[in-house]
Design a protein around this motif. Sequence first.
Motif, PDB file in Angstrom:
ATOM      1  N   THR A  85      10.597  -9.494  -3.526  1.00 41.31           N
ATOM      2  CA  THR A  85      10.087  -8.122  -3.448  1.00 41.31           C
ATOM      3  C   THR A  85      11.033  -7.155  -4.145  1.00 41.31           C
ATOM      4  OG1 THR A  85       9.019  -8.636  -1.333  1.00 41.31           O
ATOM      5  CG2 THR A  85       9.263  -6.313  -1.894  1.00 41.31           C
ATOM      6  N   SER A  88       4.960  -7.017 -11.867  1.00 40.58           N
ATOM      7  CA  SER A  88       3.936  -6.674 -10.876  1.00 40.58           C
ATOM      8  C   SER A  88       3.863  -5.154 -10.850  1.00 40.58           C
ATOM      9  CB  SER A  88       4.309  -7.231  -9.505  1.00 40.58           C
ATOM     10  OG  SER A  88       3.375  -6.828  -8.534  1.00 40.58           O
ATOM     11  N   THR A 138       3.624  -3.064  -7.488  1.00 46.06           N
ATOM     12  CA  THR A 138       4.857  -3.051  -6.695  1.00 46.06           C
ATOM     13  C   THR A 138       5.947  -2.253  -7.402  1.00 46.06           C
ATOM     14  OG1 THR A 138       4.279  -5.227  -5.821  1.00 46.06           O
ATOM     15  CG2 THR A 138       6.551  -4.508  -5.546  1.00 46.06           C
ATOM     16  N   SER A 195      -5.139  -4.240   3.205  1.00 45.92           N
ATOM     17  CA  SER A 195      -4.370  -5.308   2.569  1.00 45.92           C
ATOM     18  C   SER A 195      -4.607  -5.304   1.069  1.00 45.92           C
ATOM     19  CB  SER A 195      -4.781  -6.668   3.144  1.00 45.92           C
ATOM     20  OG  SER A 195      -6.157  -6.902   2.934  1.00 45.92           O
ATOM     21  N   GLY A 196      -3.880  -6.144   0.365  1.00 44.06           N
ATOM     22  CA  GLY A 196      -4.061  -6.276  -1.072  1.00 44.06           C
ATOM     23  C   GLY A 196      -5.196  -7.224  -1.397  1.00 44.06           C
ATOM     24  N   THR A 246      -3.101 -10.890  -0.439  1.00 41.99           N
ATOM     25  CA  THR A 246      -2.237 -10.978   0.740  1.00 41.99           C
ATOM     26  C   THR A 246      -1.988  -9.579   1.314  1.00 41.99           C
ATOM     27  OG1 THR A 246      -0.203 -10.745  -0.560  1.00 41.99           O
ATOM     28  CG2 THR A 246      -1.045 -12.994  -0.201  1.00 41.99           C
ATOM     29  N   TYR A 267       0.403  -7.474   1.352  1.00 43.82           N
ATOM     30  CA  TYR A 267       1.658  -7.269   0.634  1.00 43.82           C
ATOM     31  C   TYR A 267       2.545  -6.216   1.286  1.00 43.82           C
ATOM     32  CZ  TYR A 267      -0.283  -2.918  -1.191  1.00 43.82           C
ATOM     33  OH  TYR A 267      -0.806  -1.659  -1.289  1.00 43.82           O
ATOM     34  N   LYS A 268       1.970  -5.315   2.063  1.00 49.14           N
ATOM     35  CA  LYS A 268       2.740  -4.192   2.605  1.00 49.14           C
ATOM     36  C   LYS A 268       3.830  -4.653   3.570  1.00 49.14           C
ATOM     37  CE  LYS A 268      -1.266  -1.170   2.098  1.00 49.14           C
ATOM     38  NZ  LYS A 268      -2.290  -0.333   2.758  1.00 49.14           N
ATOM     39  N   HIS A 299       5.938  -6.821   3.162  1.00 48.57           N
ATOM     40  CA  HIS A 299       7.170  -7.178   2.449  1.00 48.57           C
ATOM     41  C   HIS A 299       8.059  -5.961   2.171  1.00 48.57           C
ATOM     42  CE1 HIS A 299       5.519 -11.139   2.019  1.00 48.57           C
ATOM     43  NE2 HIS A 299       4.501 -10.722   1.282  1.00 48.57           N
TER      44      HIS A 299
END
Length: 373
Positions: free
Chosen positions: A187, A293, A296, A321-322, A325, A327-328, A330
């Motif tokens: 991340t 990415s 991000t 969510s993404g 996944t 992702y938040k 992380h």
Amino acid sequence: MTYTVRRLSEKEFFGLQESWDHLLEQSNADPLFMSWAWQASWWETWGDRLNLDLLLLGVYAPGDTLVGLAPLYLSAVSTPLGWKVRRLHVVGNAWKLGPTVRTEYVGVIVDRREQQAILQALGSYLAEVRWDEMIIADASARSMSMIESGLSQTLALSRVVRSESEGVVIPTQGQFTDWLSRLGKNTRLKAYNRRELFEGTLNGSFEEWQTPETFLALLNRFHCERWGKPCFDDNAVRFHEALLNRLSGSQSARMSVLRADNQIVSVLYDVRAGNRVYNLQAGFMQDFHNKLSLGTLHLGYAIERSFQDSSIVSYDLLAGSGKNTFYKQHFRGEQVLFTTVEYVRSPILKMAYGARGCMPPRLVSSINRFFRL
């Protein structure tokens, strides 16, 4: 102290900005989603389109001082036998009525100094209004407990949880470098370390954007390319344009883009309200570079910007969510649970909900369709 509860008209709603926002500052309600700018823009966009009946309640102390607001509306759905189920909703969400923008942290707005007494006054008023169930969508635990404390003393209600979703809030009062050090290696690479590639090799930059109309069009274009449909339909575009025009005081838009070799490759739609920044939407070129990415990376810039401003206490990634996944999680923030609850008042509906627990799924589906549950 004696409080007076009044039902306010739509005309009064649109003229209430100054006193609404002053009350909001004295309350624990969310400074964006429960602001006059957000609520008025939502009602202006969907109130008539969805044939909703405004039930905006103002609570006044002696001297005609506004100390509480419950921005509600009524809707009615008919069962196959012609019985109408009257539902009470909070302005900002249209649960099972139609697509609108998502409003989170919903609740009521009350002066924190007299919170319990004002909530009781609202509960007493609502006890005299004819409705079968109340839908509270996407409320946090704190706003949910406020609503329940006002209703529980005057109404016998059954509580049915319909859905739950998680969000993430990143505290930003410490050092950005400390936050980075808490991230996982992957991340941190995506959110920060890849800046060297982006800014150097690709001549990339993080820039603010000022024109809402063109920005929303860019956001929709990126979403069409990635998801096959725009993130905002025509009504949602009208809502966001109205919202951005109404922001004032501690509220401000924070639209930004990532540009590489003079090409816009990512857009991020944030709004600041009070001491918090909210990430409302994002869009980016999905296959721009195999080592980047972009979503991000862009969030990394925006989060750092919030850390650099001492008046901002958090960056809110909100619920959802993404594509693949959640992702938040992380980003090493604090998790927030958003709950959608039905508070059932009608004895018939209470029996219907109670019976569902003892029935096979096919029969439950039939009951849901009959009662429009």
